[in-house]
Scaffold this active site. Structure first.
Site, PDB file in Angstrom:
ATOM      1  N   GLN A   1       0.828  -1.207   0.000  1.00 29.52           N
ATOM      2  CA  GLN A   1       0.000   0.000   0.000  1.00 29.52           C
ATOM      3  C   GLN A   1       0.863   1.258   0.000  1.00 29.52           C
ATOM      4  O   GLN A   1       0.387   2.334  -0.342  1.00 29.52           O
ATOM      5  CB  GLN A   1      -0.919   0.015   1.224  1.00 29.52           C
ATOM      6  CG  GLN A   1      -2.025  -1.027   1.168  1.00 29.52           C
ATOM      7  CD  GLN A   1      -2.948  -0.997   2.368  1.00 29.52           C
ATOM      8  OE1 GLN A   1      -3.188  -2.020   2.976  1.00 29.52           O
ATOM      9  NE2 GLN A   1      -3.478   0.166   2.725  1.00 29.52           N
TER      10      GLN A   1
ATOM     11  N   ARG B   1      -9.513  -0.402   7.263  1.00 28.11           N
ATOM     12  CA  ARG B   1     -10.396   0.575   6.613  1.00 28.11           C
ATOM     13  C   ARG B   1     -10.807   1.678   7.575  1.00 28.11           C
ATOM     14  O   ARG B   1     -11.984   1.963   7.772  1.00 28.11           O
ATOM     15  CB  ARG B   1     -11.626  -0.123   6.040  1.00 28.11           C
ATOM     16  CG  ARG B   1     -12.227   0.677   4.884  1.00 28.11           C
ATOM     17  CD  ARG B   1     -13.384  -0.050   4.269  1.00 28.11           C
ATOM     18  NE  ARG B   1     -13.832   0.651   3.100  1.00 28.11           N
ATOM     19  CZ  ARG B   1     -14.238   0.033   2.001  1.00 28.11           C
ATOM     20  NH1 ARG B   1     -14.231  -1.265   1.918  1.00 28.11           N
ATOM     21  NH2 ARG B   1     -14.678   0.726   0.981  1.00 28.11           N
ATOM     22  N   CYS B   2      -9.805   2.255   8.200  1.00 23.26           N
ATOM     23  CA  CYS B   2     -10.080   3.430   9.031  1.00 23.26           C
ATOM     24  C   CYS B   2      -8.782   4.180   9.185  1.00 23.26           C
ATOM     25  O   CYS B   2      -7.764   3.767   8.665  1.00 23.26           O
ATOM     26  CB  CYS B   2     -10.661   3.055  10.385  1.00 23.26           C
ATOM     27  SG  CYS B   2      -9.461   2.629  11.634  1.00 23.26           S
TER      28      CYS B   2
ATOM     29  N   GLU C   1     -13.228   5.073   4.000  1.00 24.62           N
ATOM     30  CA  GLU C   1     -13.349   4.345   5.257  1.00 24.62           C
ATOM     31  C   GLU C   1     -14.565   4.725   6.067  1.00 24.62           C
ATOM     32  O   GLU C   1     -14.909   4.030   7.018  1.00 24.62           O
ATOM     33  CB  GLU C   1     -12.144   4.667   6.121  1.00 24.62           C
ATOM     34  CG  GLU C   1     -10.901   4.507   5.385  1.00 24.62           C
ATOM     35  CD  GLU C   1      -9.763   5.132   6.134  1.00 24.62           C
ATOM     36  OE1 GLU C   1      -8.654   4.765   5.812  1.00 24.62           O
ATOM     37  OE2 GLU C   1      -9.990   5.961   7.012  1.00 24.62           O
TER      38      GLU C   1
END
Ligand code: CDP
Length: 806
Positions: free
Chosen positions: A237, A384-385, A760
């Protein structure tokens, strides 16, 4: 104007710029199975690596015998910690300032920890041989309970740090203690509690979960001995960070390391950090002189790579009797597993957890987080935050419901009363965050009206009466959730990773024919960046989005960037893209002025061209200006039309949303059906409404998975009991509810195009809303808080505890 001449609006529509539901360009290859993932890569002479892993959660490693494994036909080498010590790589630094064993060195500290790495001509030989590595273990007592980690006599997890009084983030309280981090004003919070009419206190646990991307973590390392160059293709990522950290660890000069992240099949935070597999594949390639591929299987991914959450949040609220919040306190134990490999900005070991005051105007607050070691896998990523925002949102949103219940107030009404008001923005929270913009009441009102909140409450009341009369065994729950996200790290003055300041970048080159390429330091894992960055450029430069190619994930060609996680791509690289466009546009304007023989200031921008003010028939389109940039520039100007921008955001962006969900719970089976779920999101300026909707559907589905079933569970002996998709709940289309999505638009005042992140938000806002809905169903029976996940068994157990099966 001539009837055939397209209007500005028609020309703008053709560009497919911002606001357009442009179809995802990457899907052309994805839906045809033509994506290019790491495991698609096949290099001549490539070898395959596989791990021997520990069956024990905690054990001393007495002896490792690799002879039988080495004798398997096709096996080229077997690496252990002893091999890695010869190149000083038996341990590696983590993103959190700790160190982590690459291969077991003296002890194993969690089940499935990497013990030996077998390299073979094919993957099957490697897997067979990995089974034949003989390891003699002496089992040790283990601890997988974070609340017992700092007890007297708790098993010592880390012998290498047990006597250290100072950790990477300050003094340590216990040999299993990693850090204490505090924010807010304790005295002010205590004073607020002392004068409050009503207080609540609840241990709100957010269990250990895992991002579980469909594509597991993997890499191919190829070391060229002649050139002394290393190329690593991987599921990264943040490719540039991997290159820098890789250079620091391996001592290979950074310019001789090429990191390439091809297509990635989901990341959700799981692919930010570095894993032993990467190090072992690199060492194996250096040792063998051949490319080495390492690909995790599902069990390895779920049980050893970065987990998320595992926050145990003792949360308190203080209120006046008419429902005005006076104070908030939260003490949290954070389970970081055996090594502190948590991905956070360096100065915040608990991430952005102090966003815990949420969307509410709270005058006094304090939070304190203790990180501890246990015999669990390391990690602690933002699934996802944005760096622990989800945990904070869950704690405050559950606490809001529990307080409303104690006050006898409707949870929506209680929220409405305490939401930050529109006129208070930019709003400085009690923890010092400056929320950029918001219109919370409008959002919550719209959500309540659209879903028919009042009617739903009336229906619920009737159902509760029917339940009490014994006419139904079904309970109805209405979950209300309001969240504020904090996304887009930097600013670099606050955020760095291992000393690398957090900014991001975009480089745009416009070719002579008016097409172009944009290269970025971010990396899409399915978010549609190739589509949306081109839309920003289309609007900014007046060139059709179809004429712009977007390239990410190659450290040799992209400008330096910190990667994609924490919904930072739009707030940071989206801004860099717009700013790079503006540099290009400024040059194009000078060229246009020269060609039209007017002063720069006599020109105005019109969708795709500069035209002479008051004389719109005299203009130069961007396509014409691109051509001119390569052969007709004003005297003294450099030819070419390109720009790079490194954007250091002045602040985070603060997207928000109002969610309402309705569930029906069968108290005899514990099964919970989601009847409706309405999600209103505000992410400022919307670049591509269709992609936003897709992001929200995906995030809500993950939120549903987390709230209703996901948990990386360990038994008392440290065995992971949920390390496959048989046991770990990953919702498919069959279980996933229907989503109703909506929006308001409150642009960010400091972002060049007013956009905030969105990817997110649904995970952050969805989890508390689902949990509130399930809890809401049981409230009228006296229940205060049922812990997640709300799977059938746990919901049934909660019903049982309330005596509903008597
Ligand atoms: O960093 P990440 O890509 O995961 O998150 P993001 O910045 O929230 O963007 C996710 C996707 O939604 C990207 O394709 C963005 O371009 C798109 N998006 C949008 O269309 N409008 C926004 N205001 C925010 C994101």
């Amino acid at each position: 104007m001539n009837a055939q001449t397209p209007t500005s609006a028609e020309r703008a529509e053709k560009l497919e710029g911002m606001g357009c539901k442009r179809k995802r360009v990457e899907d052309v290859r994805f839906v045809q199975g033509k994506g290019n993932y790491v495991d698609d890569l096949k290099l001549p002479g490539m070898l395959y690596g596989d791990f021997t892993r520990s069956p024990h959660a905690h054990a001393r490693v007495k002896k490792i015998d690799t002879a039988k494994a080495a004798a398997v036909p096709g096996v080229v080498a077997v690496i252990t910690a002893e091999t890695l010590k010869t190149v000083n790589l038996a341990w590696m630094p983590t993103l959190a300032g700790d160190v982590q064993m690459v291969l077991a060195d003296g002890k194993v500290l969690f089940q499935n920890q990497e013990v030996a790495f077998v390299i073979a001509e094919d993957r099957y030989a490697a897997a067979d041989a990995a089974e034949l590595v003989e390891v003699e273990y002496e089992a040790l007592p283990c601890n997988v309970d974070p609340l017992k980690a700092m007890a007297d006599g708790a098993p010592v997890i880390r012998e290498d740090t047990k006597d250290k009084k100072e950790g990477a983030h300050g003094p340590r309280k216990h040999y299993n203690h990693i850090f204490n981090w505090q924010a807010g004003d304790k005295a002010a919070a205590d004073a607020a509690f002392a004068k409050a009419d009503v207080t609540i206190k609840e241990m709100i646990a957010y269990p250990r979960v895992h991002p579980c991307p469909l594509e597991t973590c993997q890499c191919v390392a190829s070391f060229d001995k002649i050139r002394g160059e290393l190329t690593v293709w991987g599921t990264f990522q943040a490719p540039h960070v991997i290159r820098t950290v890789g250079s620091l660890i391996s001592k290979i000069p950074e310019h001789k390391i090429h990191v390439i992240a091809p297509d990635i099949g989901g990341g959700f935070g799981n692919k930010v950090g570095a894993y032993p597999g990467y190090i072992c594949a690199i060492v194996a390639s250096i040792v063998t002189g051949r490319p080495v591929k390492w690909v995790e299987d599902r069990i390895e991914n779920l049980s050893t790579t970065a987990f998320a959450r595992d926050f145990w949040m003792d949360t308190e609220l203080a209120c006046t009797k008419d429902g005005k919040i006076l104070g908030l306190r939260c003490y949290t134990i954070a389970d970081h597993g055996a090594f502190d490999a948590c991905a956070n900005a360096t100065k915040w070991p608990a991430g952005l957890f102090s966003i815990i005051s949420g969307s509410y105007d709270i005058p006094a607050a304090h939070c304190s987080v203790d990180g501890v070691y246990t015999n669990k896998a390391p990690g602690g990523v933002a699934y996802r935050c944005s760096f622990r925002v989800t945990e904070a949102a869950y704690a405050i949103e559950r606490a809001m419901d529990i307080m409303a219940q104690k006050l006898g107030m409707d949870p929506a009404e209680f929220r409405m009363k305490n939401l930050i008001r529109r006129e208070q923005f930019p709003y400085t929270s009690v923890f010092g965050w400056v929320y950029d913009s918001g219109d919370y009441q409008t959002a919550l009102n719209k959500a309540m009206e659209t879903i028919g909140y009042k009617k739903l409450r009336e229906e619920q009341k009737k159902k509760q009466d029917a339940f009490k009369r014994g006419e139904t065994r079904e309970l109805m729950g209405i979950g209300v959730g309001f969240f504020t996200e904090i996304v887009g790290a930097g600013p670099s003055r606050n955020c760095d990773i291992l000393g690398i300041a957090m900014f991001d970048s975009a480089e745009i080159r416009i070719h002579p024919t008016g097409t172009g390429i944009c290269r970025l330091g971010t990396k899409s894992q399915g978010q549609g960046h190739e589509t949306t960055y081109a839309q920003i450029i289309a609007t900014e430069l007046g060139l059709a989005a179809d004429n712009i190619m977007v390239e990410e994930g190659n450290t040799d060609t992209a400008p330096y960037g910190l990667g994609t996680y924490g919904s930072r791509s739009t707030p940071v690289s989206g801004a860099a893209t717009a700013m790079a466009c503006r540099k290009i546009k400024a040059k194009a304007q000078m060229i246009a002025a020269y060609m039209l023989e007017v002063h720069d200031d006599d020109l105005e921008w019109d969708v795709d061209r500069f035209r002479v003010k008051g004389n719109p028939e005299r203009f130069k389109t961007m396509t014409e200006l691109a051509w001119a940039a390569y052969h007709e520039v004003p005297p003294g100007m450099e030819p070419g039309l390109e720009a790079v921008d490194y954007y250091d955001p002045p602040n985070f962006t603060f997207p928000f949303g109002a969610y309402i969900g309705v569930v029906d719970v069968d108290v005899d089976t514990g099964s919970t059906k989601v009847r409706r779920f309405y999600a209103l999101d505000d992410c400022g300026t919307r670049i591509n409404p269709m992609i936003i909707e897709g992001q929200i559907h995906g995030g809500l589905t993950e939120a549903f998975g987390i709230a209703m079933g996901q948990e990386i569970h360990y038994d008392a002996d440290g065995n992971v009991t949920s390390a496959s998709l048989m046991d770990y709940f990953l919702p498919t289309a069959v279980e996933t509810p229907h989503w109703e999505t909506d929006w308001t638009t409150t642009p960010s005042p400091h972002h060049p195009i007013g956009a905030k992140g969105v990817g997110e938000s649904p995970n952050v806002g969805g989890v508390p809303c689902f949990s509130n809905a399930v809890n809401d169903a049981f409230k009228f029976l006296g229940s205060t808080h049922i812990q997640m996940p709300h799977d059938n068994w746990r919901v049934w157990t909660a019903a049982d505890k309330l005596g509903l099966h008597a």
